[in-house]
Structure formats: C-alpha cells, structure tokens
Write a protein that holds these residues in place. Sequence first.
Motif, PDB file in Angstrom:
ATOM      1  N   ALA A 218       0.642  -1.250   0.087  1.00  0.00           N
ATOM      2  CA  ALA A 218      -0.051   0.030   0.124  1.00  0.00           C
ATOM      3  C   ALA A 218       0.752   1.249  -0.132  1.00  0.00           C
ATOM      4  CB  ALA A 218      -0.866  -0.131   1.273  1.00  0.00           C
ATOM      5  N   VAL A 219       0.261   2.319  -0.644  1.00  0.00           N
ATOM      6  CA  VAL A 219       0.979   3.660  -0.686  1.00  0.00           C
ATOM      7  C   VAL A 219       0.290   4.862  -0.094  1.00  0.00           C
ATOM      8  CG1 VAL A 219       2.365   5.007  -2.521  1.00  0.00           C
ATOM      9  CG2 VAL A 219       2.249   2.690  -2.768  1.00  0.00           C
ATOM     10  N   ILE A 220       1.014   5.614   0.677  1.00  0.00           N
ATOM     11  CA  ILE A 220       0.445   6.714   1.054  1.00  0.00           C
ATOM     12  C   ILE A 220       1.282   7.819   0.599  1.00  0.00           C
ATOM     13  CG2 ILE A 220      -0.190   8.119   2.969  1.00  0.00           C
ATOM     14  CD1 ILE A 220       0.359   4.361   3.455  1.00  0.00           C
ATOM     15  N   VAL A 221       0.547   8.722  -0.187  1.00  0.00           N
ATOM     16  CA  VAL A 221       0.874   9.966  -0.722  1.00  0.00           C
ATOM     17  C   VAL A 221       0.626  11.136   0.094  1.00  0.00           C
ATOM     18  CG1 VAL A 221       1.387  11.388  -2.644  1.00  0.00           C
ATOM     19  CG2 VAL A 221       1.446   8.997  -2.975  1.00  0.00           C
ATOM     20  N   LYS A 222       1.518  12.136   0.802  1.00  0.00           N
ATOM     21  CA  LYS A 222       1.040  13.146   1.581  1.00  0.00           C
ATOM     22  C   LYS A 222       1.109  14.443   0.554  1.00  0.00           C
ATOM     23  CE  LYS A 222       4.481  11.875   3.711  1.00  0.00           C
ATOM     24  NZ  LYS A 222       5.871  11.743   4.765  1.00  0.00           N
ATOM     25  N   SER A 223       0.106  15.400   0.729  1.00  0.00           N
ATOM     26  CA  SER A 223      -0.032  16.600  -0.189  1.00  0.00           C
ATOM     27  C   SER A 223      -0.248  17.757   0.547  1.00  0.00           C
ATOM     28  CB  SER A 223      -1.113  16.382  -1.181  1.00  0.00           C
ATOM     29  OG  SER A 223      -1.327  15.275  -1.958  1.00  0.00           O
ATOM     30  N   GLY A 224       0.587  17.700   2.040  1.00  0.00           N
ATOM     31  CA  GLY A 224       0.456  18.938   2.844  1.00  0.00           C
ATOM     32  C   GLY A 224      -0.830  19.312   3.200  1.00  0.00           C
ATOM     33  N   ALA A 225      -1.259  20.610   2.657  1.00  0.00           N
ATOM     34  CA  ALA A 225      -2.617  21.223   2.882  1.00  0.00           C
ATOM     35  C   ALA A 225      -3.564  20.522   2.187  1.00  0.00           C
ATOM     36  CB  ALA A 225      -2.622  22.757   2.762  1.00  0.00           C
ATOM     37  N   GLY A 226      -3.282  19.752   1.091  1.00  0.00           N
ATOM     38  CA  GLY A 226      -4.458  19.022   0.427  1.00  0.00           C
ATOM     39  C   GLY A 226      -4.553  17.710   0.872  1.00  0.00           C
ATOM     40  N   GLY A 227      -3.947  17.116   2.124  1.00  0.00           N
ATOM     41  CA  GLY A 227      -4.433  16.153   2.519  1.00  0.00           C
ATOM     42  C   GLY A 227      -3.531  14.960   2.191  1.00  0.00           C
ATOM     43  N   ALA A 228      -4.152  13.837   2.456  1.00  0.00           N
ATOM     44  CA  ALA A 228      -3.324  12.345   2.028  1.00  0.00           C
ATOM     45  C   ALA A 228      -3.999  11.388   1.314  1.00  0.00           C
ATOM     46  CB  ALA A 228      -2.762  11.992   3.480  1.00  0.00           C
ATOM     47  N   THR A 229      -3.456  10.785   0.697  1.00  0.00           N
ATOM     48  CA  THR A 229      -4.192   9.634  -0.186  1.00  0.00           C
ATOM     49  C   THR A 229      -3.465   8.381  -0.015  1.00  0.00           C
ATOM     50  OG1 THR A 229      -4.680  11.251  -1.689  1.00  0.00           O
ATOM     51  CG2 THR A 229      -4.977   9.016  -2.495  1.00  0.00           C
ATOM     52  N   TRP A 230      -4.383   7.318   0.104  1.00  0.00           N
ATOM     53  CA  TRP A 230      -3.912   6.098   0.306  1.00  0.00           C
ATOM     54  C   TRP A 230      -4.583   4.908  -0.928  1.00  0.00           C
ATOM     55  CZ3 TRP A 230      -6.951   1.484   0.062  1.00  0.00           C
ATOM     56  CH2 TRP A 230      -6.216   0.287   0.472  1.00  0.00           C
ATOM     57  N   ALA A 231      -3.292   4.275  -1.280  1.00  0.00           N
ATOM     58  CA  ALA A 231      -4.042   3.370  -2.599  1.00  0.00           C
ATOM     59  C   ALA A 231      -3.141   1.873  -1.855  1.00  0.00           C
ATOM     60  CB  ALA A 231      -3.173   3.568  -4.000  1.00  0.00           C
ATOM     61  N   GLY A 232      -4.253   0.955  -2.315  1.00  0.00           N
ATOM     62  CA  GLY A 232      -3.936  -0.360  -1.814  1.00  0.00           C
ATOM     63  C   GLY A 232      -4.377  -1.346  -3.021  1.00  0.00           C
ATOM     64  N   PRO A 233      -4.033  -2.536  -2.936  1.00  0.00           N
ATOM     65  CA  PRO A 233      -4.511  -3.565  -3.999  1.00  0.00           C
ATOM     66  C   PRO A 233      -5.977  -3.934  -4.111  1.00  0.00           C
ATOM     67  CG  PRO A 233      -3.687  -4.791  -2.077  1.00  0.00           C
ATOM     68  CD  PRO A 233      -3.435  -3.346  -1.751  1.00  0.00           C
ATOM     69  N   ALA A 234      -6.466  -4.010  -5.447  1.00  0.00           N
ATOM     70  CA  ALA A 234      -8.029  -4.122  -5.473  1.00  0.00           C
ATOM     71  C   ALA A 234      -8.965  -3.368  -4.505  1.00  0.00           C
ATOM     72  CB  ALA A 234      -8.235  -5.743  -4.913  1.00  0.00           C
ATOM     73  N   ALA A 235      -8.631  -2.098  -4.360  1.00  0.00           N
ATOM     74  CA  ALA A 235      -9.574  -1.186  -3.721  1.00  0.00           C
ATOM     75  C   ALA A 235      -9.438   0.065  -4.197  1.00  0.00           C
ATOM     76  CB  ALA A 235      -9.246  -1.126  -2.278  1.00  0.00           C
ATOM     77  N   PRO A 236     -10.343   0.859  -4.264  1.00  0.00           N
ATOM     78  CA  PRO A 236     -10.607   2.424  -4.764  1.00  0.00           C
ATOM     79  C   PRO A 236      -9.286   3.142  -3.894  1.00  0.00           C
ATOM     80  CG  PRO A 236     -12.541   2.052  -3.768  1.00  0.00           C
ATOM     81  CD  PRO A 236     -11.775   0.829  -3.953  1.00  0.00           C
ATOM     82  N   PRO A 237      -8.762   4.270  -4.425  1.00  0.00           N
ATOM     83  CA  PRO A 237      -8.003   5.105  -3.656  1.00  0.00           C
ATOM     84  C   PRO A 237      -8.995   5.743  -2.309  1.00  0.00           C
ATOM     85  CG  PRO A 237      -7.543   5.648  -5.783  1.00  0.00           C
ATOM     86  CD  PRO A 237      -8.583   4.600  -5.629  1.00  0.00           C
ATOM     87  N   VAL A 238      -8.237   6.082  -1.193  1.00  0.00           N
ATOM     88  CA  VAL A 238      -8.774   6.721  -0.265  1.00  0.00           C
ATOM     89  C   VAL A 238      -8.257   8.156   0.098  1.00  0.00           C
ATOM     90  CG1 VAL A 238      -9.530   6.538   2.143  1.00  0.00           C
ATOM     91  CG2 VAL A 238      -9.690   4.588   0.752  1.00  0.00           C
ATOM     92  N   HIS A 239      -8.979   8.911   0.155  1.00  0.00           N
ATOM     93  CA  HIS A 239      -8.388  10.476   0.574  1.00  0.00           C
ATOM     94  C   HIS A 239      -9.008  10.834   1.909  1.00  0.00           C
ATOM     95  CE1 HIS A 239      -6.754  14.495  -0.082  1.00  0.00           C
ATOM     96  NE2 HIS A 239      -7.886  15.039   0.051  1.00  0.00           N
TER      97      HIS A 239
END
Length: 299
Positions: A218-239
């Motif tokens: 799974a990968v978490i991308v941090k966007s500062g004031a734009g929040g953070a996004t998670w991506a994992g297998p076989a699932a839609p991204p979560v913000h």
Amino acid sequence: MTVIVVGDVVTDIVTVHEGPLAIGSDTLASVRAGGGGSAANTAAWLGSVGHPVTFAGVAGDDEPGTARLAELVAAGVTTTVRRVPGVATGTVVVLASDAERTMFTDRGANRLLSPADVDRALDATPDGRHLHLSAYVLFDPDCAPAGRHALLAARERGLTTSLDAASAAPLERLGPAFWSSVPEVDLLFANLDEARVLAGPSGTAADLAAALLDRAGAVIVKSGAGGATWAGPAAPPVHAPAVPVARVIDPTGAGDAFAAGFLAAWLSGASPADALSTGARLGALAVAQVGGRPSATGR
C-alpha cells in the motif's frame, strides 16, 4: 504491537526566519536546538500517543547524544542506540519558514549504523510487530546495507514493514539505483515531491500512489494542506483532508508525525481512512510548533 523504528538521531538546530532571507546580511529569526532525525521523530510521536516503540540507531558518546537519548526516553521510547566514542552525534541545521524548510546535514555517527545494530533491536523486542525505516539510511552508502538488512530481517521474522521516502533530492540523485536494492515493503510513505521522483512528474496523488503499488503493498502520498491519499490492491483510493491549523509555524517533522499517527492506527486495526485521519491530526500538531518532536502540550 511494538514498532521498531530504524534510522537517524540528530540534533536539529531549527531557524525559523521572518520574511525572505537577506543573503550576505541579517535576517530576524527564532532559533531552537533539540532532538531531530526523521526516524527518531517518528519514534517520539509514536511514544507520545502511547504506542510501544523501540528506536535503533547510532549516536556519539558525547553530550548531544546523551541529551537526544534522554529526550526519546522521556517521550516513551525504548532505545537500543549504540554509542560510539570519538564520533559526533549527527547535526542538522534547518532553515524554516511557514511553508518550506531547507536542511544542511552532518550525519556524524548515523553513518555507522550496521546490520548488527538492527539485529540487536529485533532481538531486544520479542513483541515487535512492525519495522519502520527512514530512507535517509538508504541514501548513505556507509549504512545502506543496514537499511536493506532491516527490511529483510524484519520480514524473515514475520514483521510487517514500512519505508518513508524521506527526501526528494537524494532520491533524484540516486535515480533507478534506489529501487534496485530495496526490498518490497508493506507500506510506502511519500510526499508529492518524492512520489513524483519515484513514479513520474505528472498525475494526481491517487495516480502516483497507484503507480507505486509495484513497490509496496500500500502507498500513502502526502499532499500537505491538500491532505493525504492511500492506494492499495483491489480497492479504490482513499483520501483524507488535512486538519486545519491557525498558522503553520514550522513544517519540520510533519511527515514523521503523520507516519507515526498512521502506523499507530493501522496496527490497531483501523481502516485506511481512519489511519489517514489520525496521521493528519498528528501532522497538524507538528506544523503548529517549532521543531519535529511532540511538545508536552501536544500529547
């Protein structure tokens, strides 16, 4: 449930300047010296929320090293730090404004981290469940073997693993060679700049996170004031949105705090959305103060 955090412990000399730098002249600023290092910061934030944590690293047998270890213990961190006589504890000078920080790094004793230091921490933590590594260890050829060993040894012992991508400039310097010797991890943390170096210069946070799933579970991308996004297998991204703060004082350590909050929640069974929100809450505490460690009032 204990998290073993492997990486640097340093003295941060944080200079928060008012307005633009007056190169060759004087700039008003507040200056603070205290504990730092991405991995040590994450360990301190884990301790601040009561999550069991062990920190593995190397410090000099000097006054700054003694002070840095005392701070970690006071934050609730168990340490297996090796002290080395005749070598200085690492130091980082941080120039910070309300949105950016520039760092000048003297790695000092941190470059002496060895596979044996990692094994000592694993052996001393029989209830260890997860190992978190800062990529700063992997950027330094002297201690990169210890970082790779940490991820492999943890996996062999049945622990889950995570890697913080740490800094865009060293990732760019290393290029594809960075990934060539890094084992796959369960979680990868990266900010937008780091994700763009690793996955390509374009795309949304969700696109970048998805593109890195061949490197991590799974990968978490941090966007500062734009929040953070998670991506994992076989699932839609979560913000998850960022937690608003009245004023961003110093972004130093915000990503370290976020990682601690996410890990504490995730290891306790929280959903990706809830883990992102917990990370955002600790990140907001970090940017509202000077320095990358939890304050006594922020716990």
